[in-house]
Scaffold this active site. Sequence first.
Site, mmCIF file in Angstrom:
data_model
loop_
_atom_site.group_PDB
_atom_site.id
_atom_site.type_symbol
_atom_site.label_atom_id
_atom_site.label_comp_id
_atom_site.label_asym_id
_atom_site.label_seq_id
_atom_site.Cartn_x
_atom_site.Cartn_y
_atom_site.Cartn_z
ATOM 1 N N GLY A 1 0.749 -1.244 0.000
ATOM 2 C CA GLY A 1 0.000 0.000 0.000
ATOM 3 C C GLY A 1 0.779 1.293 0.000
ATOM 4 O O GLY A 1 0.182 2.371 0.075
ATOM 5 N N ASP B 1 -8.672 -11.228 -8.128
ATOM 6 C CA ASP B 1 -7.545 -11.571 -8.991
ATOM 7 C C ASP B 1 -7.422 -10.463 -10.035
ATOM 8 O O ASP B 1 -8.359 -10.212 -10.801
ATOM 9 C CB ASP B 1 -7.814 -12.930 -9.659
ATOM 10 C CG ASP B 1 -6.692 -13.358 -10.593
ATOM 11 O OD1 ASP B 1 -5.784 -12.541 -10.859
ATOM 12 O OD2 ASP B 1 -6.730 -14.504 -11.065
ATOM 13 N N CYS C 1 9.811 -4.684 -9.843
ATOM 14 C CA CYS C 1 11.088 -4.543 -9.143
ATOM 15 C C CYS C 1 12.043 -5.625 -9.633
ATOM 16 O O CYS C 1 12.822 -6.198 -8.870
ATOM 17 C CB CYS C 1 10.900 -4.592 -7.619
ATOM 18 S SG CYS C 1 9.870 -5.945 -7.049
#
Length: 761
Positions: A183, A237, A317
């Site tokens: 978050g 999902d 990432c």
Amino acid sequence: MGKRSRLRKKEHQNNSKPGGRDNRDNAGWGAGYADIIKENKLFEAYYRELGLVPEGEFDQFMEAMREPLPATIRITGYKSHAKEILHCLKNKYFKEIQEVEIDGQKIEAPQPLSWYPDELAWHTNMSRKILRKSPLLEKFHQFLVSETESGNISRQEAVSMIPPLLMKIEPHHKILDLCAAPGSKTAQLIEMLHSDMDVPFPEGFVIANDVDNKRCYLLVHQAKRLNSPCIMVVNHDASCIPRLQIDTENGQKGTLFYDRVLCDVPCSGDGTMRKNIDVWKKWTTSNSLHLHGLQIRIAVRGVEQLAVGGRMVYSTCSLNPIEDEAVIATLLEKSEGALELADASVDLPGLKWMPGVTKWKLMTKEGQWYKDWSEVPANRHTQIRPTMFPPTDTEKLANMKLERCMRILPHHQNTGGFFVAVLVKKAPMPWNRTFPKLKKEQSSSSVPQPEDSPVGTPLPETPLEDGERDGGKEAGEDSPKEPEAGDQIKEPNVCGPPPNKKMKRHGFKEDPFVFLTEDDPVFPPIESFYDLSPDFPKINVLTRTHEGKKRHLYMVSKELRNVMLNNSERMKVINTGVKVWSRNSDGEEFGCAFRLAQEGIYTLFPYIRSRMITVSVEDIKILLTQENPYLSKLEEDAHQQAKKIGMGSIVLKYQPDNSNPDGPQCPIELCGWRGKTSIRAFVPRNERFHYLRMLGVEVFREKQGQGPREEEEVKDEVKEGETENGNKDVSTKQELRGENQGDEHLKGDEREGGGEILTSP
């Protein structure tokens, strides 16, 4: 002796040797991972061969990957208190840190991230252990912990801050965050929506989604710190998140299309090796191959729900082109010109990045290289797909402009590794017949959708049926279904869990979200007591129960209300709304059973026209350092105002005094309670610390049971027994019972008498 006992004995022997435990402690941010060797031959061979790192820099790249990641903090930018916090950091804590020496070494002061706007993000190489070696540093650590819990500071990795900045958020934007947990990026999006603090309900909103039910609650915790009525957390999902319906301005049902989509997909995470040490031993090229298909499905679902003219930011990432450029190239190819890569090179001046690559090859975990799909043997076709390779058409490849993608390498600015690309939707996707448009001034993120309009058509090579992925149509997506036994009957103004809630055994059962009607009997006493303005949006108020007394009242923006009421059967809502009132049973005798909640005071304040007391800096110090001060302890002006107000919930308002540059230069609104002879502030513990710091009173937590004390009283004392995250218990007096317990009884003179917690400066 069992295996576990032998391992414990061996660990004890190792720690007893000279330098055993000490070496682990001195590992800084990597403490506890001393047994993991930061080496992976396959990783080095793979990235050396790909040539992503500029020539002559690969050794620097690997050396940076083995170094601990600097700690980074971000000041919550939308709050009016941001400048005050920045001023406090720069002029107090950072100056003190520059003068601290530990073990003969001078501590390096935190530095601002050069590319983050307004100096609102800083990084430092200090570890948690170092933060505790000096009383001054420990105070800095407690400051960070306290302000983080209050939502004024976020501890977030530097590169993680990049995607929201590239989205160019405006307050009217409808935003979808597809893979939102934990978050930190979602919090940035909320901040940008609330860039104008004078607007309690921006037209835009954020729908934050995550597939993991438990991680959704971590997401709720992050979002709740910002007290926004414009955030909704859902659990789906991302690759088949349902298409939502809303009421349009012309009264018809329309499909919700988002102005901005953040697509931060699950990835192999090899850019996080500096903080996730475990990746060193687990990394293999198979990770990227397994995730590639999922990443494409999520990204496709994102652009399907994006409005024409909108922007989607795709990020990972990971440094691997299979997860990065290969996914972007697939999107661009399938879009047939509907998408284009935006040039974001000038959006973050000061950020060092490498342009995206147009050539790459694939390696298996056994070390076998493939340059093209034609080289892949048939028995590998299930693991290796054509979309993992660069397009073979050189003209098409050049038109994609993959060099506009951005790859951040760790050794360039002492960060983690990261990849980000900005996509702009120029036209509807070729398999979509609807045509959502985006207005120039205001977003029109919905368009009427014909009943016979198909939701999607298949794409070549990949089954990307909209709403039919992963087998089966989404419940309530397009076609109505007959009610079955056990189905909930849809009630007006109620957004409950989806019917036949299949996730119940895998997650927590959610209470329904029940919107109140304008004629609900709860409103007249509230309107009268607080003299609410006529434009107060009563229909945006909701509660979490059908039966019994309403314990808490929450508010959402009208746009989120529209979404919730039209999609109760389509989506699983985990949390939404900001708490604005809490029931206080004994308050009925004072005229209103609901007291104000501090979380929602900035949302409610523009509509409240009575029960307000204007206070000074000295008044706030009294209210925040004493539990129940007598009215007479307030300054004369505030005292006279308080005497004219009856018992019950109140608002304490501070307006900046331009003639006093040392005082806070931002407005402050606090919830309080006017007793018979005393007055108190209903403010959570960490927010008290925050406001006191703004007023120049440095308060921090002491040994258990002693409560917080002023800095002067404990100047030379080194605190003991602090928990790692700083969540130390304080004295019973300091616990703010009224704010944390909605049914707090505050009858008559109960708990009055001016007992002090801190000595007023």
